[in-house]
Write an enzyme that holds these catalytic residues in place. Structure first.
Site: not given
Length: 557
Positions: A373, A377-378, A381, A415, A417, A420, A430, A482
């Site tokens: 993903d 995404h990149e 662009h 998914d 997301e 991930e 965390d 963003h």
């Protein structure tokens, strides 16, 4: 005691944390925004939307730019575009798979293009005008402006290079174009300079230099970061240990023996899919094609390159198979990736020419090429820059980020997301398991304190509705590109859940390539996506109803 993982302060993601880079998985610090920005002055005539949907289509002899101009001249009162033959220049004419022809004009003043102002006339297959959309600068139609320049393009380039501290080595030759630049309530005659370089602080800078005084009006970093070769099958291990089948090339033998490169020339009419090794040394002169001594790339050092090469091909195949698009520019440009960039570099970006992936610091991120993903995404662009070219500011910039996210989730369809697969074990421990969520934006906290300060409530989470919109100044996240992208992300998720990913992709791709213009905002996006659904499936279709419902649900009317 478990070590607390904190998001990097000066590096962030176009997927999540990025501040300025148009396509960076992580963005640079807030200081990359121009220091010359003053208090914003609003001019309601500087960016006027144009939208006409013809109930009774007007027939022409052919779907040509001259007939598009004839229509605009005849319908000035309806469109608001006066003296179209004087104020508009043809940018391109494109025919789509439905037989429709789209004539895209750039507004001009005295023959000089107006930055971000475009109008598109749409013909159906019967040579009838069925609609017009876009945005115009009404002040430039009504008022005079001196568009002469006392500076030369070369002088403007030197000013631009100086103001961004450009190194001597460039990714490609810097350029400067005379434009009219509407900024902060005033129209400027300016040189738009593009300066692109790599190094420790990579940049794809756009600098607007006053064509007479030499003052820098505005600037922003647009990083969003042969016969001897025979392609064959190879293999490798990815970052997470997956076995990858690869297209590689056997390069010429030398004294070191047979060499194989991550260079794929197996796709017709594509210049190639090429993966390079940046060698973690910060010196772009040393970058080379990623090579090995066998057709199997199995070492730990190879893994980032294996995933970058594999994922690039997957994204290429998606756009080709789903949308008939041959590479990012639609014309077969080479798809290039650079891995092992920097040292523990928590970033990945599209720099206007290729993808670049850092290895991560092992604490917050692992090798960023691990995410399909992320790659999608990149690379999206790159598609955006070759189509609507959405300006990386405010809502148009948030749309730029959102469309990259949406296609990231469509290519990596496991998914809804983002990111991930690139989170390090400590980050996951965390509770930071992904960068952004299309399905549940509110489940992800905005980690950057400067941006979180503009949240509308105490949760400091990504918004899923316009009621939660982050109203930011330009010097913070370029006006929220963003965080606010998650609003249209969530609309796309709701639509996709109703009509399926394939239809969602077709609709958004058509909206991007046919209807959106550089300064489109969220409302324009709704109009564009609804019209795209109507074109593809009909005005009364379930798909068009789902699009309207999806935008209603997030408060975009």
């Amino acid at each position: 005691m478990k070590k607390k993982v904190i998001a990097p302060v000066v590096l962030s993601s176009a997927l999540l944390f990025g501040a300025v880079p148009m396509s960076s998985v992580f963005a640079n610090s807030e200081t990359t925004v121009s220091s010359v920005q003053a208090q914003k002055v609003w001019n309601e005539k500087a960016n006027v939307p144009v939208f006409v949907k013809e109930e009774h289509a007007e027939k022409f002899s052919a779907s040509t730019s001259s007939n598009a101009l004839n229509y605009l001249k005849k319908n000035e009162l309806k469109t608001g575009v006066k003296n179209a033959d004087k104020n508009l220049k043809v940018k391109n004419v494109a025919k789509d798979e439905l037989g429709m022809t789209h004539v895209r004009f750039n507004q001009a003043k005295n023959g000089v293009p107006v930055e971000g102002a475009e109008v598109i006339v749409h013909f159906n297959k019967n040579d009838e005008v069925v609609g017009v959309n876009g945005r115009v600068n009404q002040t430039l139609i009504d008022d005079t402006l001196d568009t002469t320049a006392s500076l030369s393009a070369a002088e403007a380039l030197e000013i631009a290079k100086s103001t961004v501290n450009a190194p001597e080595e460039f990714t490609y030759n810097p350029t400067a174009e005379l434009v009219v630049y509407p900024f902060e309530g005033k129209n400027h005659t300016a040189f738009k300079a593009n300066v692109n370089f790599m190094g420790d602080a990579p940049g794809n800078w756009f600098v607007y230099v006053d064509a007479n005084t030499g003052d820098v009006i505005d600037k922003y970093n647009g990083i969003m970061h042969a016969d001897e070769i025979k392609t064959q099958k190879g293999a490798g291990l990815g970052v997470h240990g997956e076995h990858r089948e690869l297209h590689i090339s056997h390069v010429k033998e030398d004294q070191s023996g047979t060499q194989f490169a991550l260079a794929d020339f197996s796709h017709p009419n594509l210049e190639g899919i090429l993966t390079y090794d940046s060698k973690n040394d910060g010196n772009t002169r040393n970058d080379t094609l990623f090579t090995g001594n066998s057709a199997s790339f199995m070492s730990d050092y190879d893994r980032a390159a294996v995933d970058a090469h594999y994922n690039s091909e997957k994204v290429y195949e998606y756009y080709l198979n789903e949308h008939g698009r041959n590479s990012l520019d639609g014309e077969g440009m080479a798809i290039k990736s650079y891995v092992h960039y920097g040292n523990n570099y928590n970033n990945a970006f599209w720099n206007g020419a290729w993808m670049t992936y850092g290895d991560g610091d092992g604490e917050f991120f692992i090798s960023l090429s691990a995410g399909l993903d992320v790659a999608a995404h990149e690379m999206t662009h790159g598609v955006i820059s070759k189509t609507a070219n959405l300006q990386y500011r405010n809502q148009s910039g948030a749309l730029n980020e959102s469309i990259a996210d949406i296609f990231g989730a469509l290519v990596d369809d496991s998914d809804w997301e983002m990111g991930e697969d690139i989170m390090a074990p400590a980050a996951k421990a965390d509770g930071v398991t992904r960068l952004r969520s299309l399905s549940d934006p509110n489940s992800v906290v905005v980690s950057n304190a400067a941006r979180a300060a503009y949240a509308t409530d105490d949760r400091k989470v990504y918004p899923d509705h316009m009621d939660e919109y982050y109203d930011m100044p330009l010097n913070v996240d370029n006006g929220g590109v963003h965080v606010n992208s998650s609003i249209t992300n969530h609309a796309a998720y709701l639509i996709g859940e109703e009509i399926g990913r394939e239809a969602l992709g077709k609709i958004f791709y058509r909206a991007l390539t046919v209807y959106l213009t550089p300064t489109s905002n969220f409302s324009d996006a709704r109009v564009a996506v609804v019209q795209a659904a109507t074109d593809l499936y009909g005005e009364e279709s379930a798909e068009t109803a789902a699009v309207n419902a999806g935008f209603d649900a997030v408060g975009i009317y």
